[in-house]
Write a protein that holds these residues in place. Structure first.
Motif, PDB file in Angstrom:
ATOM      1  N   PRO A 121       0.826  -1.198   0.000  1.00  0.00           N
ATOM      2  CA  PRO A 121       0.000   0.000   0.000  1.00  0.00           C
ATOM      3  C   PRO A 121       0.867   1.256   0.000  1.00  0.00           C
ATOM      4  N   HIS A 155       0.372   3.643   2.176  1.00  0.00           N
ATOM      5  CA  HIS A 155       0.556   3.942   3.592  1.00  0.00           C
ATOM      6  C   HIS A 155      -0.115   2.846   4.425  1.00  0.00           C
ATOM      7  N   SER A 156       0.598   2.375   5.432  1.00  0.00           N
ATOM      8  CA  SER A 156       0.060   1.354   6.320  1.00  0.00           C
ATOM      9  C   SER A 156       0.345   1.754   7.765  1.00  0.00           C
ATOM     10  N   ILE A 192       0.036   0.207  11.561  1.00  0.00           N
ATOM     11  CA  ILE A 192      -0.206  -1.025  12.295  1.00  0.00           C
ATOM     12  C   ILE A 192       0.288  -0.878  13.728  1.00  0.00           C
ATOM     13  N   VAL A 194       2.919  -6.902   8.534  1.00  0.00           N
ATOM     14  CA  VAL A 194       2.576  -6.115   7.352  1.00  0.00           C
ATOM     15  C   VAL A 194       3.325  -6.681   6.150  1.00  0.00           C
ATOM     16  N   LEU A 224       4.344  -5.647   2.260  1.00  0.00           N
ATOM     17  CA  LEU A 224       4.433  -4.615   1.229  1.00  0.00           C
ATOM     18  C   LEU A 224       4.673  -5.290  -0.117  1.00  0.00           C
ATOM     19  N   SER A 256       9.241   1.774  11.440  1.00  0.00           N
ATOM     20  CA  SER A 256       8.530   2.859  10.761  1.00  0.00           C
ATOM     21  C   SER A 256       9.447   3.571   9.788  1.00  0.00           C
ATOM     22  N   SER A 271       6.218   2.877   0.076  1.00  0.00           N
ATOM     23  CA  SER A 271       5.148   2.498   1.003  1.00  0.00           C
ATOM     24  C   SER A 271       5.548   3.037   2.378  1.00  0.00           C
ATOM     25  N   LEU A 296       5.302   3.114   6.178  1.00  0.00           N
ATOM     26  CA  LEU A 296       4.873   2.229   7.266  1.00  0.00           C
ATOM     27  C   LEU A 296       4.971   2.978   8.585  1.00  0.00           C
TER      28      LEU A 296
END
Lengths: 114, 114
Positions: free
Chosen positions: A8, A10-11, A13, A19, A21, A87, A109, A111
């Protein structure tokens, strides 16, 4: 011609979750790279695929990170379990077979691990 | 391994002025030096590159110089425009199997004021 696409974009969690990617390189590009930019620092190399084989995974932080490229097309990068320090923005890049080809990046992406 | 230092971290100029970003590298085996521009939320894009057998390369308003002896290279943007505002990254790598495994500098946030 489509560029490198990542999903995605942006994720968000929780710490301890998983996660995955995904990166779709430019069609026909054998070389696929994952990079990461953490907290506004430099973009750092994670690993390099040539087709489905891992050419160099010296930049992978630890065994919580698993990258795959089954069939030599798209690639996934799984983080399990995620930690706060994971992150950042994960970039995928691809290039053709020649050693002097340009590296094309995806949009990344982002995170966020809470 | 390779280490790339980039300065300044932020650069603010008036439209029409020149901007210079400098990078140093540590590995004398590095022989390919690309520069990437990343606009907010977009992908890093190659804007110019130079190989170690060349001392200077120019493309319209953008030029890059390389001093192999001193292990430093610089990006020069002349007649800056507001659309030049972005984060600029320098990088270094070797030709061959390690090509594509870029070591990046920390990035320079360039702001061009109208």
């Amino acid at each position: 011609e489509a560029g490198v696409t990542q999903f995605p974009s942006h994720s968000v969690i929780e710490k301890g979750q998983t996660v995955t990617l995904r990166c779709d390189p430019i069609s026909g590009h054998d070389n696929l790279y994952w990079y990461r930019r953490v907290m506004g620092k430099e973009i750092k190399f994670l690993l390099h695929f040539v087709k489905e084989s891992k050419q160099d995974e010296s930049g992978m932080p630890n065994n919580r990170f698993l990258a795959e490229r089954t069939g030599g097309t798209y690639s996934t990068l799984k983080v399990q379990p995620a930690e706060l320090e994971d992150s950042g923005v994960y970039f995928c890049a691809s290039r053709g077979e020649f050693n002097t080809g340009e590296l094309f990046f995806g949009e990344g992406s982002r995170l966020t691990v809470l | 391994g390779e280490n790339v230092e980039q300065h300044p971290s932020t650069l603010s100029v008036q439209e029409g002025d020149s901007a210079v970003i400098k990078c140093t590298y540590s590995d004398s085996a590095s022989n390919y030096f690309p520069w990437y521009k990343q606009e907010l939320g977009k992908r890093p894009q190659l804007i110019i590159d130079i190989r170690s057998n060349v001392g200077e390369k120019k493309d319209q308003r953008i030029a890059v110089t390389l001093n192999k002896t001193a292990k430093h290279f610089s990006l020069h943007i002349t007649e800056t425009q507001p659309e030049d505002s972005a984060v600029y990254f320098c990088a270094a790598t070797g030709i061959g199997t390690s090509y594509g495994k870029l070591t990046f500098g920390q990035g320079t946030i360039l702001t061009v004021h109208p």
